[in-house]
Design an enzyme around this catalytic site. Structure first.
Site, short mmCIF file in Angstrom:
data_model
loop_
_atom_site.label_atom_id
_atom_site.label_comp_id
_atom_site.label_asym_id
_atom_site.label_seq_id
_atom_site.Cartn_x
_atom_site.Cartn_y
_atom_site.Cartn_z
CG ASN A 18 -21.98 19.93 19.46
OD1 ASN A 18 -22.42 18.87 19.90
ND2 ASN A 18 -21.33 20.80 20.22
CG HIS A 58 -19.55 28.42 22.43
ND1 HIS A 58 -20.84 28.31 21.92
CD2 HIS A 58 -18.94 27.25 22.13
CE1 HIS A 58 -20.98 27.14 21.33
NE2 HIS A 58 -19.86 26.47 21.44
#
Length: 436
Positions: free
Chosen positions: A308, A339
């Protein structure tokens, strides 16, 4: 979003991203017309983002609209020295409250959260990237200060015209549900670019990405059948748990790869690629998925930078470069916060930080003692296998939603792999001072 819910969540995301594809191509085509003004381009992207948010999230779209309005208000009101700290605090506070709502649903009510709510949370996390990237650009002087506009005696329409580029950037539909982080400079240069310079996206590139997605989806079908046919973490025995971990992590990785390529294709179809907005000193446009490097590297630190990629680069700029004490640990700890702070995420990201630190020491010492090419080949092969197994361990730790599943993973034979790196870290850290 993370967790076993991710496999369930990315399916509707892909559907909405696919539905947005014709509008991205339409936008790219309209930009070639002189009659399609800059304001019309901003409004097209903003209206598309609002429509996509309502279609994908339903009433939960308000969770995204509210921080967008507040972020633009703060950007237009505060001075460059204050804008980043204030917008960061508000955005992360809002996102944390929404994640706590998910925790309440999953852990207290023991209910499966709404798909639309999860899509809103996923979009909110991407919004945090754009908001903080924009505020950092203003704070660092890369963009002209936006403050002062709300204090002038201009009309409401003039205020809205000044704020339109910010609203459009924070809600533009190609990046609403996924995609690499696009800087405001690149976004603005693309929208304001002359019509004769607007890129006509090559058909071959889109076809190639479509074939990649098709191939990954076929591999996912095979891998899903393998995972379902085998035992789970609750039923596996001894060394069988290693195979379960590897195959399950492989399914997760294929899901991410497919989703990232689709997101990248949507952005490129709309023209937000490397052709526009790259100022001197700014990193070029980099897609999130570098599959070859991720699957062949023998270094956990390189995997962390390539996994990512736009998010890794954003975390480095936002946290790592501004941390004076334990920057690596602070970066991974913030990533766990961003997250959602689920138990598996906290454990997984902190474990990842320790593994990266060990990786630096192990490969530094290996360069000093391994000279012959057969030994180098053997060393690279063993460290590649070990890296892939450690990454699979971390991925399962991050993805599992319950403490019971995390406990099963930690009590399995799979914990041997990170433990080896932990022991080497302790041993080499002592010898590091001797060599220095």
């Amino acid at each position: 979003m993370m967790g076993w819910l991710q496999l369930f969540l990315l399916h509707p995301v892909s559907l909405y991203q696919g539905a947005a594809f014709p509008f991205a191509l339409l936008f790219n085509y309209l930009c070639t017309m002189d009659s399609f003004s800059t304001h019309a381009r901003y409004l097209f992207l903003l209206a598309g983002g609002g429509a996509l948010a309502l279609a994908a999230m339903g009433p939960f779209a308000v969770l995204v609209f509210i921080p967008v309005i507040c972020a633009v208000f703060l950007i237009c009101l505060l001075s460059p020295q204050e804008v980043h700290r204030q917008t960061f605090c508000f955005q992360m506070s809002w996102q944390t409250l929404c994640h706590l709502g998910l925790h309440y649903t999953e852990y207290y009510l023991q209910e499966l959260p709404s798909t639309r709510f999860c899509l809103a949370l996923s979009s909110l996390m991407l919004l945090t990237q754009r908001v903080t990237s924009l505020s950092l650009d203003i704070c660092e002087g890369k963009l002209a200060a936006a403050s002062g506009g709300t204090r002038s005696r201009s009309s409401l329409s003039e205020h809205l015209c000044k704020a339109l580029p910010y609203f459009s950037y924070l809600l533009f539909f190609p990046a609403l549900l996924g995609g690499p982080l696009c800087s405001f400079q690149r976004f603005q240069a693309r929208v304001q670019g002359p019509s004769n310079l607007c890129p006509r996206h090559p058909f071959r590139a889109l076809t190639w990405r479509g074939l990649q997605i098709l191939g990954l989806e076929c591999l996912k079908v095979v891998m899903r059948a393998v995972v379902r046919a085998g035992a789970g973490l609750t039923d596996c025995r001894q060394l069988q748990c290693i195979y379960v971990m590897w195959s399950t992590a492989g399914l997760f990785k294929l899901t991410y790869y497919s989703h990232w390529i689709l997101d990248d294709s949507l952005l490129r179809a709309a023209g937000f690629g490397s052709e526009f907005g790259q100022s001197p000193g700014e990193d070029g446009y980099i897609p999130d998925a570098d599959i070859w490097t991720l699957e062949t590297t023998h270094r956990i630190s390189l995997f962390a930078r390539k996994w990512n990629q736009s998010t890794a680069r954003w975390l480095r700029r936002l946290v790592f470069q501004h941390s004076r004490v334990w920057p690596l640990l602070q970066t991974f700890a913030f990533s766990a916060w961003w997250h959602g702070l689920h138990p598996g995420q906290v454990f997984g990201f902190l474990c990842w930080a320790v593994m990266v630190e060990a990786d630096y020491l192990i490969h530094t010492f290996a360069k000093l003692f391994i000279r012959s090419w057969p030994m180098k080949l053997l060393y690279r092969t063993l460290t590649w296998a070990h890296t892939q197994l450690i990454i699979a361990y971390i991925m399962l730790a991050v993805e599992v939603r319950s403490l019971s599943s995390l406990w099963l993973l930690c009590n399995s034979y799979n914990s041997v792999f990170p433990m080896v790196y932990c022991i080497l870290l302790l041993l080499l850290a002592k010898r590091k001072h001797t060599f220095n």
